[in-house]
Design a protein around this motif. Structure first.
Motif, PDB file in Angstrom:
ATOM      1  N   VAL A   1       0.828  -1.197   0.000  1.00 14.46           N
ATOM      2  CA  VAL A   1       0.000   0.000   0.000  1.00 14.46           C
ATOM      3  C   VAL A   1       0.866   1.252   0.000  1.00 14.46           C
ATOM      4  CG1 VAL A   1      -0.268   0.222   2.506  1.00 14.46           C
ATOM      5  CG2 VAL A   1      -2.096   1.006   0.990  1.00 14.46           C
ATOM      6  N   HIS A   2       2.070   1.181   0.581  1.00 15.65           N
ATOM      7  CA  HIS A   2       2.970   2.332   0.565  1.00 15.65           C
ATOM      8  C   HIS A   2       3.497   2.583  -0.842  1.00 15.65           C
ATOM      9  CE1 HIS A   2       3.091   3.352   4.831  1.00 15.65           C
ATOM     10  NE2 HIS A   2       3.018   2.069   5.069  1.00 15.65           N
ATOM     11  N   ASP A   3       3.729   1.523  -1.617  1.00 17.61           N
ATOM     12  CA  ASP A   3       4.105   1.699  -3.017  1.00 17.61           C
ATOM     13  C   ASP A   3       2.977   2.374  -3.787  1.00 17.61           C
ATOM     14  OD1 ASP A   3       6.486   0.463  -2.503  1.00 17.61           O
ATOM     15  OD2 ASP A   3       5.989  -1.425  -3.499  1.00 17.61           O
ATOM     16  N   TYR A   4       1.748   1.942  -3.532  1.00 16.07           N
ATOM     17  CA  TYR A   4       0.592   2.539  -4.218  1.00 16.07           C
ATOM     18  C   TYR A   4       0.472   4.019  -3.868  1.00 16.07           C
ATOM     19  CZ  TYR A   4      -4.320   3.752  -5.018  1.00 16.07           C
ATOM     20  OH  TYR A   4      -5.475   4.395  -5.399  1.00 16.07           O
ATOM     21  N   TYR A   5       0.560   4.359  -2.576  1.00 13.25           N
ATOM     22  CA  TYR A   5       0.465   5.763  -2.178  1.00 13.25           C
ATOM     23  C   TYR A   5       1.583   6.599  -2.801  1.00 13.25           C
ATOM     24  CZ  TYR A   5      -2.961   4.615   1.498  1.00 13.25           C
ATOM     25  OH  TYR A   5      -4.072   4.221   2.187  1.00 13.25           O
ATOM     26  N   ALA A   6       2.793   6.062  -2.812  1.00 13.35           N
ATOM     27  CA  ALA A   6       3.919   6.814  -3.375  1.00 13.35           C
ATOM     28  C   ALA A   6       3.702   7.066  -4.862  1.00 13.35           C
ATOM     29  CB  ALA A   6       5.220   6.052  -3.148  1.00 13.35           C
ATOM     30  N   ALA A   7       3.245   6.052  -5.578  1.00 12.44           N
ATOM     31  CA  ALA A   7       3.039   6.202  -7.019  1.00 12.44           C
ATOM     32  C   ALA A   7       1.936   7.205  -7.324  1.00 12.44           C
ATOM     33  CB  ALA A   7       2.686   4.851  -7.632  1.00 12.44           C
ATOM     34  N   MET A   8       0.959   7.321  -6.464  1.00 18.87           N
ATOM     35  CA  MET A   8      -0.162   8.221  -6.696  1.00 18.87           C
ATOM     36  C   MET A   8       0.098   9.644  -6.223  1.00 18.87           C
ATOM     37  SD  MET A   8      -2.488   6.314  -8.152  1.00 18.87           S
ATOM     38  CE  MET A   8      -1.124   5.434  -8.918  1.00 18.87           C
ATOM     39  N   SER A   9       1.117   9.881  -5.413  1.00 16.84           N
ATOM     40  CA  SER A   9       1.321  11.167  -4.745  1.00 16.84           C
ATOM     41  C   SER A   9       2.091  12.146  -5.617  1.00 16.84           C
ATOM     42  CB  SER A   9       2.074  10.967  -3.431  1.00 16.84           C
ATOM     43  OG  SER A   9       1.327  10.165  -2.528  1.00 16.84           O
ATOM     44  N   SER A  10       1.577  13.367  -5.721  1.00 15.18           N
ATOM     45  CA  SER A  10       2.244  14.397  -6.518  1.00 15.18           C
ATOM     46  C   SER A  10       3.519  14.901  -5.864  1.00 15.18           C
ATOM     47  CB  SER A  10       1.288  15.571  -6.755  1.00 15.18           C
ATOM     48  OG  SER A  10       1.001  16.253  -5.537  1.00 15.18           O
ATOM     49  N   ALA A  11       3.662  14.706  -4.560  1.00 12.84           N
ATOM     50  CA  ALA A  11       4.818  15.264  -3.839  1.00 12.84           C
ATOM     51  C   ALA A  11       6.135  14.843  -4.462  1.00 12.84           C
ATOM     52  CB  ALA A  11       4.775  14.839  -2.378  1.00 12.84           C
ATOM     53  N   PHE A  12       6.187  13.636  -4.987  1.00 13.55           N
ATOM     54  CA  PHE A  12       7.445  13.101  -5.495  1.00 13.55           C
ATOM     55  C   PHE A  12       7.724  13.511  -6.939  1.00 13.55           C
ATOM     56  CE2 PHE A  12       5.691   9.985  -2.365  1.00 13.55           C
ATOM     57  CZ  PHE A  12       6.485  10.404  -1.313  1.00 13.55           C
ATOM     58  N   TYR A  13       6.852  14.378  -7.476  1.00 11.58           N
ATOM     59  CA  TYR A  13       7.039  14.902  -8.832  1.00 11.58           C
ATOM     60  C   TYR A  13       7.170  16.433  -8.841  1.00 11.58           C
ATOM     61  CZ  TYR A  13       5.323  10.244 -10.057  1.00 11.58           C
ATOM     62  OH  TYR A  13       5.155   8.884 -10.162  1.00 11.58           O
ATOM     63  N   LEU A  14       7.003  17.068  -7.690  1.00 12.26           N
ATOM     64  CA  LEU A  14       6.996  18.529  -7.660  1.00 12.26           C
ATOM     65  C   LEU A  14       8.327  19.128  -8.094  1.00 12.26           C
ATOM     66  CD1 LEU A  14       5.019  19.362  -4.377  1.00 12.26           C
ATOM     67  CD2 LEU A  14       4.202  19.432  -6.732  1.00 12.26           C
ATOM     68  N   HIS A  15       9.414  18.442  -7.866  1.00  8.25           N
ATOM     69  CA  HIS A  15      10.721  18.978  -8.241  1.00  8.25           C
ATOM     70  C   HIS A  15      10.876  19.083  -9.749  1.00  8.25           C
ATOM     71  CE1 HIS A  15      11.235  14.642  -8.587  1.00  8.25           C
ATOM     72  NE2 HIS A  15      12.324  14.857  -9.323  1.00  8.25           N
ATOM     73  N   LYS A  16       9.973  18.478 -10.503  1.00  9.21           N
ATOM     74  CA  LYS A  16      10.014  18.548 -11.964  1.00  9.21           C
ATOM     75  C   LYS A  16       9.077  19.625 -12.519  1.00  9.21           C
ATOM     76  CE  LYS A  16      12.848  15.162 -13.198  1.00  9.21           C
ATOM     77  NZ  LYS A  16      13.971  15.331 -14.135  1.00  9.21           N
ATOM     78  N   VAL A  17       8.246  20.226 -11.666  1.00 13.47           N
ATOM     79  CA  VAL A  17       7.287  21.233 -12.133  1.00 13.47           C
ATOM     80  C   VAL A  17       7.981  22.596 -12.062  1.00 13.47           C
ATOM     81  CG1 VAL A  17       4.970  22.190 -11.877  1.00 13.47           C
ATOM     82  CG2 VAL A  17       5.416  19.805 -11.272  1.00 13.47           C
ATOM     83  N   THR A  18       8.735  22.913 -13.099  1.00 13.81           N
ATOM     84  CA  THR A  18       9.631  24.063 -13.069  1.00 13.81           C
ATOM     85  C   THR A  18       9.294  25.144 -14.097  1.00 13.81           C
ATOM     86  OG1 THR A  18      11.145  22.946 -14.611  1.00 13.81           O
ATOM     87  CG2 THR A  18      11.536  22.638 -12.252  1.00 13.81           C
ATOM     88  N   ASP A  19       8.502  24.830 -15.111  1.00  9.47           N
ATOM     89  CA  ASP A  19       8.364  25.719 -16.266  1.00  9.47           C
ATOM     90  C   ASP A  19       6.957  26.256 -16.486  1.00  9.47           C
ATOM     91  OD1 ASP A  19      11.073  25.411 -16.904  1.00  9.47           O
ATOM     92  OD2 ASP A  19      10.673  23.546 -17.988  1.00  9.47           O
TER      93      ASP A  19
END
Length: 455
Positions: A360-378
């Motif tokens: 379930v932790h893998d599922y939550y991580a894959a669904m969470s935007s937090a781990f992609y925010l460092h790519k939202v730059t432009d």
């Protein structure tokens, strides 16, 4: 003492890089610097606002004459699932003006279990088209929420699948390539739009702005937070009941398909069947895959997401082990799914295995935007949260939101002292005012960004 004179009313706190761009945007948004005044009797309690919002919704939503809705249905290229969204325009301003090639589109991803007709969504749609009659708004209907359509596959929405939103974006951009696009997400939908922009950074070039409202950024801590209080467990149980309420009308179709596909290994009473694989099913369908095609370990979407994410240690999204908690084809008991009391249970018993994640932790991580925010730059981004939001508690989520401030000089993190989870009732003592500061704040920001000379 009136609220205007009370120390309990505060202007939003705004965190940003200090760039000239952000200063100019804030100057164009008066509500970002004015005190927000909730109803004086109960509005400064996050739980009270949340309960009122869940019970009454937007009772004072603005109604704009001449708004025309058109439903669009698209087929997923991955598995043929029908995805729908609604386009809203003001027909009374003249068809030519309403269909202008360069008129902005606001593309909305609603919250969990919600769709284009949800009252808070309609509140924003109606208000935006009242203020800007030539604008257009498109609202995604999460899989399983559109009551006008019978399901065409066994897929239902999950916390972070971006494929439906991507189909809507591509359809709008293909038809109106010169129109500015703004992504607007509420709660779970806010998570989806930021994850969408981060998991494939090339998508940011299509957008003039993105707005995130009241999301939790990462699901694991925020859902475990529900375990600590009876009231929070109540919120979680209400959400779980709503999710199951969407599945239940088509229960036999969904679960019969999942049995044939090999996802479910239970008898009529929920007891586990033999673990041998059904040879007929294997010959017909091939190896068992996650119901959500975009979460298939072999899919381009999944590979792009893994490549661009910055997951914490211990998260593995490339494979699902054969056995134990993580088996894709492990036992999924229908009776257990429908007896899930809160979202944590439902995620463990249903969404995790159906989406092919080992834990379930893998599922939550894959669904969470937090781990992609460092790519939202432009792309210019505003993140909006409330300090008294019981669904997205600041101690769990704010440090994730601040990640974007280090990489995106055109990002704002706005958090208000009050407002709860998307409620933001304002004015009055018992009854709130009939205007909605939430819609006004969002529209002010979008209008400001679109008015910037270098957007």
């Amino acid at each position: 003492m009136g609220c205007a004179e009370s120390r309990e009313c505060f202007a939003p706190d705004i965190e940003h890089s200090g760039s000239e761009y952000n200063a100019a945007v804030i100057e164009r948004c008066p509500l970002l610097t004015e005190r927000y005044r909730p109803p004086s009797l109960w509005g400064r309690n996050g739980h009270a606002q949340c309960i009122v919002f869940c019970t009454l919704g937007r009772q004072y939503a603005h109604s704009t004459p001449g708004v025309q809705a058109t439903m669009v249905a698209l087929k997923s290229a991955q598995d043929g699932t029908t995805i729908t969204f609604d386009m809203f325009v003001r027909e009374d301003v003249g068809r030519a003006r309403a269909q202008a090639e360069d008129a902005p589109w606001v593309l909305i991803a609603p919250g969990i279990c919600n769709w284009s007709q949800s009252d808070y969504v309609q509140s924003f749609v109606q208000y935006a088209l009242h203020v800007h009659p030539h604008w257009r708004v498109a609202v995604l209907n999460h899989l399983g929420t559109d009551s006008r359509m019978l399901p065409t596959s066994a897929r239902v929405f999950n916390l972070g699948c971006c494929e439906p939103f991507d189909l809507m974006v591509k359809h709008i951009h293909r038809r109106w390539p010169d129109a500015p696009l703004v992504a607007l997400g509420f709660s779970m939908g806010a998570n989806i739009i930021l994850k969408y922009l981060g998991e494939d950074p090339s998508r940011q070039a299509l957008f003039s702005a993105a707005v995130s409202c009241c999301q939790s950024y990462v699901f694991s801590p925020s859902l475990e937070y529900y375990e600590h209080s009876l009231l929070l467990r109540f919120y979680s149980s209400v959400i779980a009941r709503r999710v199951l309420g969407l599945v239940k009308p088509h229960r036999s179709m969904y679960f019969n398909y999942w049995r044939r596909a090999g996802y479910i290994r239970d008898g009529g009473d929920g007891s586990a069947m033999a673990s041998e694989k059904n040879q007929d099913t294997e010959e017909l369908l091939g190896p068992t895959r996650p119901v959500h095609a975009c979460n298939d370990p072999d899919s381009t979407c999944r590979k792009n997401a893994v490549a661009n994410a910055r997951f914490p240690p211990g998260i593995n999204l490339t494979t699902a082990d054969d056995g134990g908690e993580g088996s894709i084809v492990e036992n999924v008991h229908e009776d257990v799914v429908f007896s899930s009391y809160h979202m944590g249970d439902l995620d463990r018993n249903f969404f995790r295995p159906m989406n092919g994640y080992a834990t379930v932790h893998d599922y939550y991580a894959a669904m969470s935007s937090a781990f992609y925010l460092h790519k939202v730059t432009d792309v210019p981004v505003m993140l909006l949260n409330a300090d008294d939001d019981p669904v997205a508690p600041p101690e769990d989520v704010y440090h994730h939101a601040r990640t974007i401030l280090d990489v995106n000089p055109r990002s704002l993190f706005v958090h208000t002292r009050h407002g709860s989870h998307m409620a933001y009732y304002s004015g009055g003592c018992v009854l709130p005012d009939d205007h909605n500061v939430f819609d006004q704040m969002l529209l002010q920001y979008i209008t400001a960004v679109l008015s910037m000379p270098d957007r």
